[in-house]
Design a protein around this motif. Structure first.
Motif, PDB file in Angstrom:
ATOM      1  N   GLY A 140      39.693  41.029  46.495  1.00  0.00           N
ATOM      2  CA  GLY A 140      39.148  42.230  45.860  1.00  0.00           C
ATOM      3  C   GLY A 140      37.891  42.728  46.553  1.00  0.00           C
ATOM      4  O   GLY A 140      37.725  43.935  46.767  1.00  0.00           O
ATOM      5  N   VAL A 141      37.018  41.814  46.927  1.00  0.00           N
ATOM      6  CA  VAL A 141      35.791  42.189  47.643  1.00  0.00           C
ATOM      7  C   VAL A 141      36.143  42.867  48.963  1.00  0.00           C
ATOM      8  O   VAL A 141      35.567  43.905  49.321  1.00  0.00           O
ATOM      9  CB  VAL A 141      34.895  40.952  47.869  1.00  0.00           C
ATOM     10  N   PHE A 156      40.460  42.479  40.806  1.00  0.00           N
ATOM     11  CA  PHE A 156      39.465  42.006  39.844  1.00  0.00           C
ATOM     12  C   PHE A 156      40.077  41.847  38.451  1.00  0.00           C
ATOM     13  O   PHE A 156      39.753  40.898  37.735  1.00  0.00           O
ATOM     14  CB  PHE A 156      38.243  42.926  39.807  1.00  0.00           C
ATOM     15  N   ASP A 157      40.984  42.748  38.095  1.00  0.00           N
ATOM     16  CA  ASP A 157      41.681  42.614  36.816  1.00  0.00           C
ATOM     17  C   ASP A 157      42.517  41.333  36.793  1.00  0.00           C
ATOM     18  O   ASP A 157      42.574  40.634  35.777  1.00  0.00           O
ATOM     19  CB  ASP A 157      42.596  43.816  36.555  1.00  0.00           C
ATOM     20  N   LEU A 160      40.311  38.445  36.187  1.00  0.00           N
ATOM     21  CA  LEU A 160      39.887  38.387  34.788  1.00  0.00           C
ATOM     22  C   LEU A 160      41.028  37.989  33.852  1.00  0.00           C
ATOM     23  O   LEU A 160      40.781  37.430  32.792  1.00  0.00           O
ATOM     24  CB  LEU A 160      39.255  39.708  34.371  1.00  0.00           C
ATOM     25  N   ASP A 161      42.260  38.237  34.243  1.00  0.00           N
ATOM     26  CA  ASP A 161      43.400  37.744  33.469  1.00  0.00           C
ATOM     27  C   ASP A 161      43.456  36.219  33.514  1.00  0.00           C
ATOM     28  O   ASP A 161      43.799  35.571  32.528  1.00  0.00           O
ATOM     29  CB  ASP A 161      44.723  38.296  34.004  1.00  0.00           C
ATOM     30  N   LEU A 162      43.111  35.660  34.672  1.00  0.00           N
ATOM     31  CA  LEU A 162      43.137  34.203  34.850  1.00  0.00           C
ATOM     32  C   LEU A 162      41.874  33.540  34.306  1.00  0.00           C
ATOM     33  O   LEU A 162      41.917  32.432  33.781  1.00  0.00           O
ATOM     34  CB  LEU A 162      43.287  33.853  36.332  1.00  0.00           C
ATOM     35  N   ASN A 170      33.681  40.322  36.672  1.00  0.00           N
ATOM     36  CA  ASN A 170      33.238  41.245  35.627  1.00  0.00           C
ATOM     37  C   ASN A 170      32.245  42.254  36.191  1.00  0.00           C
ATOM     38  O   ASN A 170      32.341  43.453  35.919  1.00  0.00           O
ATOM     39  CB  ASN A 170      32.604  40.477  34.458  1.00  0.00           C
ATOM     40  N   THR A 171      31.282  41.786  36.978  1.00  0.00           N
ATOM     41  CA  THR A 171      30.284  42.668  37.584  1.00  0.00           C
ATOM     42  C   THR A 171      30.945  43.663  38.525  1.00  0.00           C
ATOM     43  O   THR A 171      30.656  44.866  38.479  1.00  0.00           O
ATOM     44  CB  THR A 171      29.227  41.836  38.338  1.00  0.00           C
TER      45      THR A 171
END
Length: 185
Positions: A140-141, A156-157, A160-162, A170-171
Motif C-alpha cells: 500500500g505504501v 490499507f483496507d 485493516l480487515d486482517l 489506520n493513519t
C-alpha cells in the motif's frame, strides 16, 4: 543399484514433503486462531497478538536461517542495506517457501530504492502468506508513492480487515480520506 536409487528418489521426496508439511499443522492452526482473535481484539490485546503472530512468521524452521533473518534485520536497523539484502537473499535462496524472508528482502530493496525487486518480493511473500498484513501495508505504501491511491486504499483496507488496530494502516487510510480517496458522500 543406481537405478533403484533413482526409482526411490520420488518416493523419498514425497515422504519428506508429506512429513514436512504435516509437522506445522498445529502451528498453522494456532496461527489461524491468533489471526481470528486479532480481528476481534481490543488495542492492547491486538498489540500482544500481532507481536506473537509476527514472531511465528519469523520462524524459518532452522537456527541458521533464523540467525540470517535476525542479522539481516539488525543490518537494516543500522542502515547497512546491502548487507541486509545479502542476508535476506541467503534466506530466500535456502528457504524459498519462507514468506518472511521475501518480505524482509522486499523491505530492504524498498529502502534502497529498488522498487521493482521490492514489488517482486512482496508478491512472492503474499503468495506464500496472504495474511501478512505488514507486507500488504508495504504494498500500500508503494502504491501510494506511485500515485495509485485507489489501490493503495484497497491495500490499507485489506490490512485493516486482517488487523483492525494496525496504527500505520489506520493513519494511511485517514490520510487518503483527507485527499478525498475513499470518502463517502
Amino acid at each position: 543399484m543406481g537405478t533403484h536409487l533413482r526409482k526411490l528418489y520420488p518416493v523419498v521426496t514425497a515422504l519428506l514433503l508429506t512429513v514436512g508439511n504435516s509437522l506445522p499443522g498445529h502451528a498453522q492452526s494456532s496461527l489461524d486462531e491468533m489471526m481470528e482473535a486479532l480481528r476481534e481484539a481490543e488495542p492492547a490485546e491486538a498489540t500482544r497478538l500481532s507481536r506473537d503472530i509476527e514472531r511465528e512468521w519469523a520462524r524459518a524452521g532452522s537456527t541458521s536461517l533464523d540467525m540470517l533473518l535476525r542479522r539481516g534485520r539488525e543490518a537494516l536497523e543500522e542502515e547497512q542495506i546491502d548487507i541486509a539484502i545479502e542476508h535476506f537473499t541467503a534466506v530466500t535462496d535456502h528457504a524459498p517457501e519462507f514468506a518472511e524472508g521475501w518480505h524482509a528482502r522486499a523491505t530492504a530493496f524498498y529502502m534502497k530504492g529498488l522498487y521493482g525487486p521490492a514489488l517482486d518480493d512482496l508478491q512472492r511473500a503474499l503468495i506464500l502468506n496472504p495474511d501478512n498484513y505488514n507486507a500488504i501495508f508495504g504494498l500500500g505504501v508503494m502504491l501510494q508513492e506511485f500515485g495509485d491511491y485507489e489501490r493503495a486504499r484497497d491495500a490499507f483496507d485489506q490490512v485493516l480487515d486482517l488487523h483492525p488496530n494496525h496504527e500505520n494502516a489506520n493513519t494511511a487510510r485517514e490520510q487518503l480520506k483527507s485527499r478525498g480517496i475513499g470518502r463517502e458522500l
